[in-house]
Design a protein around this motif. Structure first.
Motif, mmCIF file in Angstrom:
data_model
loop_
_atom_site.group_PDB
_atom_site.id
_atom_site.type_symbol
_atom_site.label_atom_id
_atom_site.label_comp_id
_atom_site.label_asym_id
_atom_site.label_seq_id
_atom_site.Cartn_x
_atom_site.Cartn_y
_atom_site.Cartn_z
ATOM 1 N N ALA A 16 8.728 69.941 63.402
ATOM 2 C CA ALA A 16 8.944 69.257 62.126
ATOM 3 C C ALA A 16 10.253 68.466 62.104
ATOM 4 C CB ALA A 16 8.927 70.275 60.990
ATOM 5 N N GLU A 144 8.470 63.735 57.970
ATOM 6 C CA GLU A 144 8.110 63.722 56.547
ATOM 7 C C GLU A 144 8.449 62.401 55.873
ATOM 8 O OE1 GLU A 144 5.961 65.760 55.182
ATOM 9 O OE2 GLU A 144 5.938 66.703 57.155
ATOM 10 N N ARG A 147 5.451 60.019 56.923
ATOM 11 C CA ARG A 147 4.110 60.326 56.411
ATOM 12 C C ARG A 147 3.645 59.353 55.311
ATOM 13 N NH1 ARG A 147 1.419 64.578 57.654
ATOM 14 N NH2 ARG A 147 3.265 65.755 58.235
ATOM 15 N N GLN A 155 -1.881 59.364 59.496
ATOM 16 C CA GLN A 155 -1.055 60.484 59.056
ATOM 17 C C GLN A 155 -1.380 61.795 59.781
ATOM 18 O OE1 GLN A 155 -1.283 60.506 54.792
ATOM 19 N NE2 GLN A 155 -0.015 58.677 54.613
ATOM 20 N N PRO A 156 -2.655 62.099 60.071
ATOM 21 C CA PRO A 156 -2.941 63.340 60.798
ATOM 22 C C PRO A 156 -2.316 63.387 62.205
ATOM 23 C CG PRO A 156 -4.926 62.544 59.716
ATOM 24 C CD PRO A 156 -3.887 61.466 59.597
ATOM 25 N N ASP A 159 0.800 65.479 62.125
ATOM 26 C CA ASP A 159 0.547 66.921 62.174
ATOM 27 C C ASP A 159 0.264 67.346 63.609
ATOM 28 O OD1 ASP A 159 0.808 67.139 59.391
ATOM 29 O OD2 ASP A 159 -1.293 66.606 59.101
ATOM 30 N N ALA A 163 2.483 70.014 65.821
ATOM 31 C CA ALA A 163 1.841 71.169 66.460
ATOM 32 C C ALA A 163 2.037 71.150 67.972
ATOM 33 C CB ALA A 163 0.351 71.196 66.125
#
Length: 166
Positions: A16, A144, A147, A155-156, A159, A163
């Motif tokens: 993140a 963030e 996004r 946007q995915p 994520d 990950a």
């Protein structure tokens, strides 16, 4: 089969806390927009071309500099609401790249030689065609922060990056 694009998402940092390089779409339609007006540098995969080659080619065409010659991690394929498919690869770069002479970020890509352009009708329904840069600037953002700027279909990929690098 829907058209497939290949994208190269540069990042430094992990999880993140990563920062990503994204590009603002060029042309008069996007000029005064920020939210959902940015994209991971990408473009169509040519027949017979592999995704990694296409992603690196498109990165160079859109940003006017070659992609860093570093290993890429496959983040997967993401489908837009329109049906378009984007295959995203991520490349981790050293934080020292940011702000260096080799940094692909630029507040004005329109002055960089070799960037690709597209022809658009402007004003809409006027019949007048103008050449505009595919992207007009590129910048580093925290995950963030990026996004809400990215087009919804990409946007995915953020994520998936978090990950894959956690």
């Amino acid at each position: 089969m829907p058209p497939t694009s290949a994208a190269l998402l540069l990042h430094h940092g992990r999880g993140a806390a990563a920062r990503v390089l994204i590009a603002h779409m060029g042309g008069p339609f996007w000029a005064r927009k920020d939210e959902r007006a940015w994209s991971i540098p990408k473009g169509l995969v040519e027949p017979g071309e592999d995704v990694a080659t296409a992603a690196r080619r498109e990165f160079a065409e859109e940003l006017g500099v070659p992609a860093p010659d570093l290993p890429a991690v496959d983040l997967g394929t993401f489908r837009y609401g329109s049906g378009k498919v984007v295959h995203v690869l991520a490349v981790e770069v050293p934080a020292a790249l940011v702000g260096s002479p080799d940094d692909p970020a630029s507040p004005d890509l329109t002055t960089r030689a070799g960037i690709s352009t597209a022809q658009v009708e402007w004003p809409p329904r006027s019949g007048r065609r103008v050449d505009v840069p595919e992207v007009d600037r590129a910048a580093w953002f925290g995950v963030e922060q990026a996004r809400p700027l990215l087009v919804a279909g990409q946007q995915p990929a953020l994520d998936a990056l978090v990950a894959a690098t956690a």
